[in-house]
Design a protein around this motif. Structure first.
Motif, PDB file in Angstrom:
ATOM      1  N   ARG A 410      13.410  23.143  -0.700  1.00  0.00           N
ATOM      2  CA  ARG A 410      14.467  22.536  -1.506  1.00  0.00           C
ATOM      3  C   ARG A 410      15.795  23.228  -1.244  1.00  0.00           C
ATOM      4  O   ARG A 410      16.847  22.587  -1.170  1.00  0.00           O
ATOM      5  CB  ARG A 410      14.108  22.618  -2.986  1.00  0.00           C
ATOM      6  N   HIS A 411      15.758  24.541  -1.086  1.00  0.00           N
ATOM      7  CA  HIS A 411      16.948  25.312  -0.734  1.00  0.00           C
ATOM      8  C   HIS A 411      16.705  25.926   0.641  1.00  0.00           C
ATOM      9  O   HIS A 411      15.798  26.724   0.821  1.00  0.00           O
ATOM     10  CB  HIS A 411      17.229  26.386  -1.782  1.00  0.00           C
ATOM     11  N   LYS A 412      17.518  25.539   1.609  1.00  0.00           N
ATOM     12  CA  LYS A 412      17.260  25.862   3.005  1.00  0.00           C
ATOM     13  C   LYS A 412      17.715  27.289   3.323  1.00  0.00           C
ATOM     14  O   LYS A 412      18.699  27.523   4.024  1.00  0.00           O
ATOM     15  CB  LYS A 412      17.940  24.838   3.907  1.00  0.00           C
ATOM     16  N   GLN A 413      16.948  28.242   2.759  1.00  0.00           N
ATOM     17  CA  GLN A 413      17.254  29.652   2.965  1.00  0.00           C
ATOM     18  C   GLN A 413      15.970  30.408   3.293  1.00  0.00           C
ATOM     19  O   GLN A 413      14.910  30.125   2.744  1.00  0.00           O
ATOM     20  CB  GLN A 413      17.917  30.245   1.717  1.00  0.00           C
ATOM     21  N   SER A 414      16.082  31.355   4.206  1.00  0.00           N
ATOM     22  CA  SER A 414      14.916  32.117   4.651  1.00  0.00           C
ATOM     23  C   SER A 414      15.388  33.388   5.346  1.00  0.00           C
ATOM     24  O   SER A 414      16.407  33.363   6.054  1.00  0.00           O
ATOM     25  CB  SER A 414      14.078  31.278   5.627  1.00  0.00           C
ATOM     26  N   PRO A 415      14.675  34.482   5.188  1.00  0.00           N
ATOM     27  CA  PRO A 415      15.037  35.695   5.932  1.00  0.00           C
ATOM     28  C   PRO A 415      14.772  35.576   7.420  1.00  0.00           C
ATOM     29  O   PRO A 415      15.206  36.430   8.193  1.00  0.00           O
ATOM     30  CB  PRO A 415      14.152  36.772   5.292  1.00  0.00           C
ATOM     31  N   TYR A 416      14.071  34.526   7.845  1.00  0.00           N
ATOM     32  CA  TYR A 416      13.748  34.344   9.264  1.00  0.00           C
ATOM     33  C   TYR A 416      14.753  33.470  10.004  1.00  0.00           C
ATOM     34  O   TYR A 416      14.621  33.266  11.214  1.00  0.00           O
ATOM     35  CB  TYR A 416      12.346  33.733   9.405  1.00  0.00           C
ATOM     36  N   THR A 417      15.767  32.963   9.301  1.00  0.00           N
ATOM     37  CA  THR A 417      16.770  32.132   9.957  1.00  0.00           C
ATOM     38  C   THR A 417      17.407  32.881  11.122  1.00  0.00           C
ATOM     39  O   THR A 417      17.732  34.069  11.023  1.00  0.00           O
ATOM     40  CB  THR A 417      17.857  31.719   8.947  1.00  0.00           C
ATOM     41  N   ASN A 418      17.548  32.181  12.256  1.00  0.00           N
ATOM     42  CA  ASN A 418      18.112  32.693  13.512  1.00  0.00           C
ATOM     43  C   ASN A 418      17.151  33.608  14.267  1.00  0.00           C
ATOM     44  O   ASN A 418      17.541  34.186  15.286  1.00  0.00           O
ATOM     45  CB  ASN A 418      19.447  33.404  13.287  1.00  0.00           C
ATOM     46  N   ARG A 419      15.933  33.715  13.813  1.00  0.00           N
ATOM     47  CA  ARG A 419      14.923  34.482  14.535  1.00  0.00           C
ATOM     48  C   ARG A 419      14.263  33.595  15.589  1.00  0.00           C
ATOM     49  O   ARG A 419      13.949  32.430  15.333  1.00  0.00           O
ATOM     50  CB  ARG A 419      13.867  35.003  13.557  1.00  0.00           C
ATOM     51  N   THR A 420      14.033  34.128  16.773  1.00  0.00           N
ATOM     52  CA  THR A 420      13.327  33.401  17.829  1.00  0.00           C
ATOM     53  C   THR A 420      11.836  33.661  17.713  1.00  0.00           C
ATOM     54  O   THR A 420      11.392  34.812  17.632  1.00  0.00           O
ATOM     55  CB  THR A 420      13.818  33.831  19.219  1.00  0.00           C
ATOM     56  N   ILE A 421      11.065  32.590  17.694  1.00  0.00           N
ATOM     57  CA  ILE A 421       9.605  32.674  17.624  1.00  0.00           C
ATOM     58  C   ILE A 421       9.037  32.073  18.903  1.00  0.00           C
ATOM     59  O   ILE A 421       9.418  30.967  19.301  1.00  0.00           O
ATOM     60  CB  ILE A 421       9.072  31.950  16.381  1.00  0.00           C
ATOM     61  N   HIS A 422       8.126  32.794  19.532  1.00  0.00           N
ATOM     62  CA  HIS A 422       7.660  32.431  20.873  1.00  0.00           C
ATOM     63  C   HIS A 422       6.341  31.657  20.852  1.00  0.00           C
ATOM     64  O   HIS A 422       5.425  31.921  21.639  1.00  0.00           O
ATOM     65  CB  HIS A 422       7.548  33.688  21.729  1.00  0.00           C
ATOM     66  N   CYS A 423       6.231  30.723  19.953  1.00  0.00           N
ATOM     67  CA  CYS A 423       5.135  29.752  19.925  1.00  0.00           C
ATOM     68  C   CYS A 423       5.554  28.706  18.914  1.00  0.00           C
ATOM     69  O   CYS A 423       6.557  28.875  18.219  1.00  0.00           O
ATOM     70  CB  CYS A 423       3.796  30.398  19.538  1.00  0.00           C
ATOM     71  N   ARG A 424       4.769  27.628  18.798  1.00  0.00           N
ATOM     72  CA  ARG A 424       5.190  26.580  17.871  1.00  0.00           C
ATOM     73  C   ARG A 424       4.009  25.745  17.404  1.00  0.00           C
ATOM     74  O   ARG A 424       3.142  25.368  18.209  1.00  0.00           O
ATOM     75  CB  ARG A 424       6.230  25.673  18.530  1.00  0.00           C
ATOM     76  N   VAL A 425       3.983  25.466  16.135  1.00  0.00           N
ATOM     77  CA  VAL A 425       3.047  24.488  15.593  1.00  0.00           C
ATOM     78  C   VAL A 425       3.567  23.109  15.980  1.00  0.00           C
ATOM     79  O   VAL A 425       4.691  22.737  15.636  1.00  0.00           O
ATOM     80  CB  VAL A 425       2.941  24.598  14.058  1.00  0.00           C
ATOM     81  N   THR A 426       2.759  22.350  16.727  1.00  0.00           N
ATOM     82  CA  THR A 426       3.224  21.049  17.205  1.00  0.00           C
ATOM     83  C   THR A 426       2.667  19.876  16.410  1.00  0.00           C
ATOM     84  O   THR A 426       3.289  18.817  16.359  1.00  0.00           O
ATOM     85  CB  THR A 426       2.879  20.856  18.689  1.00  0.00           C
ATOM     86  N   LYS A 427       1.491  20.052  15.807  1.00  0.00           N
ATOM     87  CA  LYS A 427       0.920  18.986  14.984  1.00  0.00           C
ATOM     88  C   LYS A 427       0.088  19.605  13.860  1.00  0.00           C
ATOM     89  O   LYS A 427      -0.546  20.646  14.055  1.00  0.00           O
ATOM     90  CB  LYS A 427       0.018  18.040  15.798  1.00  0.00           C
ATOM     91  N   THR A 428       0.104  18.924  12.718  1.00  0.00           N
ATOM     92  CA  THR A 428      -0.731  19.323  11.580  1.00  0.00           C
ATOM     93  C   THR A 428      -1.486  18.096  11.084  1.00  0.00           C
ATOM     94  O   THR A 428      -0.870  17.066  10.773  1.00  0.00           O
ATOM     95  CB  THR A 428       0.125  19.898  10.439  1.00  0.00           C
ATOM     96  N   PHE A 429      -2.810  18.210  11.018  1.00  0.00           N
ATOM     97  CA  PHE A 429      -3.665  17.136  10.517  1.00  0.00           C
ATOM     98  C   PHE A 429      -4.339  17.589   9.230  1.00  0.00           C
ATOM     99  O   PHE A 429      -4.909  18.684   9.175  1.00  0.00           O
ATOM    100  CB  PHE A 429      -4.763  16.778  11.532  1.00  0.00           C
ATOM    101  N   VAL A 430      -4.302  16.758   8.218  1.00  0.00           N
ATOM    102  CA  VAL A 430      -5.023  17.006   6.968  1.00  0.00           C
ATOM    103  C   VAL A 430      -6.114  15.955   6.838  1.00  0.00           C
ATOM    104  O   VAL A 430      -5.823  14.751   6.786  1.00  0.00           O
ATOM    105  CB  VAL A 430      -4.080  16.952   5.752  1.00  0.00           C
ATOM    106  N   ARG A 431      -7.362  16.425   6.860  1.00  0.00           N
ATOM    107  CA  ARG A 431      -8.510  15.503   6.843  1.00  0.00           C
ATOM    108  C   ARG A 431      -8.348  14.405   7.891  1.00  0.00           C
ATOM    109  O   ARG A 431      -8.610  13.228   7.640  1.00  0.00           O
ATOM    110  CB  ARG A 431      -8.699  14.915   5.440  1.00  0.00           C
TER     111      ARG A 431
END
Length: 464
Positions: A410-431
Motif C-alpha cells: 500500500r505504501h511503496k517503501q522498503s529498505p531494499y529499494t535500489n538494491r540489485t538482486i541476482h535472481c528473480r521469481v518469474t511465476k507464482t502458482f497457487v493451487r
C-alpha cells in the motif's frame, strides 16, 4: 490424459534432491512428476534453466485490516506476497484493530479478508493479558498458533495488542499445552530495553546505532531462557520469532536437544542489513529486535549454514510514510517495522544459495517445508504427489534492481529499494493457478482461501 497444467524442463526442488523433471497439475494438485511427461495440457510452461520450487509459506505477516487498513490491507499485502513467491501466509494477531485475541475479533478479520487475497492464508490468535478465557474459542475457530510479546508493544487504543506479564505467559502456556497448540514468542526483556531506551533519549543519543545499543543481544537471550523455563514447566510447545542473534539460536537448539518441542525463525533483514547500513538507510530499516553489526550477522549466517534456522519469514510490518518520519531525527520516535515480504525469496536465494552455497533443498525446507509441518498445513510445503500445486519459478540468471514503483505494498517503501538482486521469481502458482508473472504482474482475481487449523477437525474432542 490431459492435464490442467504442465511445467516442463525445470530443475525441480524436492525435499532432499533437485531433479530435471516435468510436473503435471490437475484440479490444483500435483499428480505426476517424471523426467518426461508426454501427455497434453491446457497450459504448458517451459521452465528450462529455472528452479521449480514450493512456494514460500510466510508465517510472519502483519496485515493491518480491519482497523488499520491504511497501513496495509489484504489486497495489497497479498499481491506483494504473490509477486515475491509466497503462496501461503499466516497473519499475525496485530496490528489490526481489534487485535485477533477473541472469537469476535477473528470473525471481523475473516470477514475483512474474504475475497481479497491472491494467496492462501491462515490466522494467528493472540495471547494478551485478560484473554486466557478466549484461547479455547480461538482454537475452535481455526487459528493455527498463538503469538505473544515479551517486549513492550501496543498502544492505549481499545482492543490493541498488549505484551504479556509473567503470570499471563505462564498461565497461557498451561492452557495452550492442554489445547495442543504452540506459542510463538517475541523474546526481548521489556524492562531492560525500555529503560535503556529512556536513558539513551535523556542523553540525546537518538541515532540508529543508539537504538541498536538499547536492545543488546543479551536481552533477547534472557527472554528466550525465561520462556523456555516456563515452557519446560508447563509442557508448552514454543516457536521463537525473528531471532536476531546466534546466541539466541544456540539457546533454542540446546533446549531442543534436551527434549523440548521448540522451533525458531529468522528474517532476511537480519542477514542482509547491518547496523551501519541501518544508519545509511534510516527509519525504513528500524525493527525489533534490531539489526546487528557485521560480526553478529556473520555468526547468524554460520548458524543458518549449519541448519539451525528452521524457517525464514518476512515479519512484514508496514505503516504509512509519516510514521517513519521524525522531525527531530529521533529514531526512537519512528515506527519499528520493515516492509519486506515482496523480497523474501529472491533476496535470500541470492544471498544464501548463490553467494554462500547453501543447498537449494535446505533453502526450500526453510521457506516452505518446515513452516508447513510446524503450522499443520498438511497439503502444502513441498513438491510431492497429492500436495497443493503451490509452485514458484526462480530464474538464477536474471538480475534486477528493486524499485519502489514495482512494489505492491500500500505504501511503496522498503529498505531494499535500489538494491540489485541476482535472481528473480518469474511465476507464482497457487493451487495450480497463475497469480503472478514477471512480465504481466498480478494475474487474475483474488483466489486465496482461508486455511483452518487441522486441530479443529477432532483434536479437542478428547478434551471435552
Amino acid at each position: 490424459m490431459k492435464y490442467d497444467l504442465l511445467i516442463t524442463n525445470g530443475n525441480v526442488v524436492l525435499r532432499d534432491v533437485v531433479i530435471k523433471a516435468d510436473l503435471a497439475i490437475q484440479n490444483g494438485k500435483i499428480v505426476a512428476i517424471a523426467e518426461r511427461l508426454n501427455e497434453t495440457a491446457d497450459q504448458v510452461v517451459d521452465a528450462a534453466g529455472q528452479y521449480v520450487m514450493p512456494g514460500m509459506i510466510d508465517t510472519h505477516v502483519h496485515i493491518c485490516e480491519p482497523g488499520r487498513t491504511e497501513w496495509e490491507g489484504f489486497e495489497t499485502g497479498s499481491k506483494a506476497l504473490a509477486a515475491g513467491g509466497t503462496t501461503t501466509y499466516v497473519d499475525m494477531p496485530l496490528n489490526a484493530l481489534p487485535a485477533t485475541t477473541t472469537q469476535e475479533a477473528l470473525a471481523l478479520k475473516l470477514a475483512a479478508a474474504a475475497g481479497k487475497n491472491y494467496v492462501d492464508y491462515a490466522l494467528y490468535g493472540g495471547l494478551v493479558p485478560g484473554n486466557l478465557a478466549n484461547l479455547q474459542e480461538l482454537s475452535d475457530a481455526g487459528v493455527v498458533a498463538y503469538k505473544c510479546f515479551m517486549a513492550t508493544c501496543g498502544t492505549d487504543l481499545p482492543d490493541d495488542f498488549k505484551n504479556v506479564d509473567d503470570y499471563t505467559l505462564y498461565a497461557g502456556m498451561k492452557k495452550l499445552a492442554e489445547l495442543g497448540h504452540f506459542l510463538s514468542i517475541h523474546a526481548e526483556n521489556a524492562e531492560i530495553t525500555d529503560r535503556l531506551g529512556e536513558e539513551m533519549i535523556k542523553q540525546g543519543k537518538t541515532t540508529a546505532s543508539d537504538y541498536v545499543a538499547s536492545r543488546p543481544v543479551f536481552t533477547e537471550v534472557d527472554a528466550i531462557k525465561r520462556a523456555l523455563l516456563m515452557a519446560k514447566e508447563t509442557g508448552c510447545k514454543l516457536h521463537f520469532v525473528h531471532i536476531s542473534s546466534a546466541a539466541g539460536v544456540e539457546e533454542i537448539i540446546k533446549a531442543r536437544n534436551d527434549g523440548q518441542d521448540v522451533t525458531l525463525e529468522s528474517c532476511p533483514h537480519y542477514f542482509t542489513i547491518t547496523t551501519s547500513q541501518f544508519e545509511e538507510i534510516g527509519p525504513l530499516a528500524k525493527c525489533s529486535p534490531p539489526l546487528r553489526d557485521e560480526s553478529e550477522q556473520e555468526k547468524l549466517w554460520e548458524a543458518l549454514k549449519q541448519g539451525k534456522i528452521d524457517m525464514l519469514t518476512s515479519d512484514h510490518s508496514p505503516c504509512p510514510p509519516e510514521m517513519k518520519h521524525s522531525e527531530t531525527n529521533n529514531i526512537f520516535e519512528v515506527w519499528g517495522g520493515i516492509s519486506g515480504c515482496q523480497n523474501n525469496v529472491d533476496l535470500m536465494f541470492d544471498e544464501a544459495v548463490q553467494k554462500r552455497n547453501v543447498p537449494v533443498t535446505q533453502f526450500a525446507r526453510m521457506i516452505a517445508t518446515n513452516p508447513a509441518e510446524r503450522f499443520g498445513l498438511r497439503t502444502k510445503g513441498e513438491i510431492a504427489l497429492t500436495k497443493d500445486a503451490d509452485i514458484i519459478l526462480i530464474d538464477p540468471n536474471q538480475s534486477y534492481v528493486v524499485k519502489a514503483e514495482n512494489l505492491y505494498y500500500r505504501h511503496k517503501q522498503s529498505p531494499y529499494t535500489n538494491r540489485t538482486i541476482h535472481c528473480r521469481v518469474t511465476k507464482t502458482f497457487v493451487r495450480g493457478q497463475l497469480v503472478f508473472d514477471v512480465n504481466e504482474g498480478i494475474v487474475g482475481e483474488p483466489i486465496g482461501q482461508f486455511i483452518r487449523s487441522p486441530r479443529v477437525e477432532g483434536l479437542h474432542e478428547s478434551l471435552r
